[in-house]
Design a protein around this motif. Sequence first.
Motif, PDB file in Angstrom:
ATOM      1  N   ASN A  72     -24.305   2.790   2.622  1.00 15.18           N
ATOM      2  CA  ASN A  72     -25.367   3.434   1.843  1.00 15.18           C
ATOM      3  C   ASN A  72     -26.505   3.464   2.693  1.00 15.18           C
ATOM      4  O   ASN A  72     -27.342   4.373   2.415  1.00 15.18           O
ATOM      5  CB  ASN A  72     -25.328   2.912   0.583  1.00 15.18           C
ATOM      6  N   ALA A  73     -26.925   2.338   3.242  1.00 16.06           N
ATOM      7  CA  ALA A  73     -28.137   2.310   4.229  1.00 16.06           C
ATOM      8  C   ALA A  73     -28.149   3.363   5.241  1.00 16.06           C
ATOM      9  O   ALA A  73     -28.998   4.185   5.662  1.00 16.06           O
ATOM     10  CB  ALA A  73     -28.471   0.914   4.685  1.00 16.06           C
ATOM     11  N   GLY A 114     -32.194  -1.883  11.542  1.00 19.97           N
ATOM     12  CA  GLY A 114     -33.431  -1.920  11.818  1.00 19.97           C
ATOM     13  C   GLY A 114     -34.347  -2.015  10.374  1.00 19.97           C
ATOM     14  O   GLY A 114     -35.426  -1.989  10.518  1.00 19.97           O
ATOM     15  N   LEU A 115     -33.577  -2.357   9.372  1.00 22.03           N
ATOM     16  CA  LEU A 115     -34.207  -2.199   8.000  1.00 22.03           C
ATOM     17  C   LEU A 115     -34.504  -3.469   7.603  1.00 22.03           C
ATOM     18  O   LEU A 115     -33.987  -4.578   7.848  1.00 22.03           O
ATOM     19  CB  LEU A 115     -33.504  -1.374   7.054  1.00 22.03           C
ATOM     20  N   ARG A 116     -35.412  -3.661   6.322  1.00 20.55           N
ATOM     21  CA  ARG A 116     -35.771  -5.182   5.848  1.00 20.55           C
ATOM     22  C   ARG A 116     -36.354  -4.860   4.316  1.00 20.55           C
ATOM     23  O   ARG A 116     -36.578  -3.674   4.077  1.00 20.55           O
ATOM     24  CB  ARG A 116     -36.662  -5.980   6.672  1.00 20.55           C
ATOM     25  N   VAL A 117     -35.964  -5.899   3.522  1.00 25.80           N
ATOM     26  CA  VAL A 117     -36.363  -5.736   2.085  1.00 25.80           C
ATOM     27  C   VAL A 117     -38.163  -5.621   2.201  1.00 25.80           C
ATOM     28  O   VAL A 117     -38.619  -6.573   2.943  1.00 25.80           O
ATOM     29  CB  VAL A 117     -36.193  -6.813   1.185  1.00 25.80           C
ATOM     30  N   ASP A 118     -38.878  -5.009   1.741  1.00 24.36           N
ATOM     31  CA  ASP A 118     -40.184  -4.844   1.669  1.00 24.36           C
ATOM     32  C   ASP A 118     -40.921  -5.253   0.583  1.00 24.36           C
ATOM     33  O   ASP A 118     -41.858  -5.929   0.652  1.00 24.36           O
ATOM     34  CB  ASP A 118     -40.610  -3.143   1.698  1.00 24.36           C
ATOM     35  N   ALA A 119     -40.118  -5.387  -0.625  1.00 24.54           N
ATOM     36  CA  ALA A 119     -40.766  -5.999  -1.814  1.00 24.54           C
ATOM     37  C   ALA A 119     -39.545  -6.609  -2.627  1.00 24.54           C
ATOM     38  O   ALA A 119     -38.645  -6.059  -2.598  1.00 24.54           O
ATOM     39  CB  ALA A 119     -41.406  -4.894  -2.380  1.00 24.54           C
ATOM     40  N   GLU A 120     -40.364  -7.337  -3.758  1.00 22.99           N
ATOM     41  CA  GLU A 120     -39.246  -8.056  -4.550  1.00 22.99           C
ATOM     42  C   GLU A 120     -40.171  -8.018  -5.880  1.00 22.99           C
ATOM     43  O   GLU A 120     -41.204  -8.220  -5.869  1.00 22.99           O
ATOM     44  CB  GLU A 120     -38.919  -9.677  -4.222  1.00 22.99           C
TER      45      GLU A 120
END
Length: 182
Positions: A72-73, A114-120
């Motif tokens: 899905n990414a 090249g993606l990462r979690v930006d917020a929690e």
Amino acid sequence: MRKKVRNLTKSQRSKPQTERFLGLDLSLSPGLAVIDVTNRIPTLIYAGSIATTSDDSDAVRSEAVAAFISTNAFRFRLFDAIIREDFLSGRNKRATQTIFSAWAAADRALNAYGLRVDAEINGATVKRIITGNGKAEKAEVADAVRKILRLPDDYVWAKGNDDSDAAAVVLAWLIREGKIDI
């Protein structure tokens, strides 16, 4: 992360900008939601979940989570932000272990692009923002998400509502950050 265009042409300035957000409700049966925002109005692009069972080994479950998120990414790439529900501790050592296994699988899948979690955002905060009750049940959250996204009353979430929980994570963050109106 999607690159922001700073020097827009006149025709680009007249078009409403759409931002895309990915929400994750991580467990060994994770939910994922993609929501676009145009003119402060959220639109559900995709919501889904994948179920694993305790009959599967931890390694199989982790790979299933990674494959679901990776697929899905790739499919919906170019996110302005990726938000996941924060997790502090489980009911017991085993619950904590399985959640962090899902987190690692998600991070691995996202990092491949090249993606990462930006917020929690904390689960109780999500419930409070979405329903007005920090202890709301899953069905209450699902109904509130349906209303915020202007979905029909008969819109069906996946069994377990992990997909609606992922949508709630995104929506709560968008509301908290002042990016949408409800």
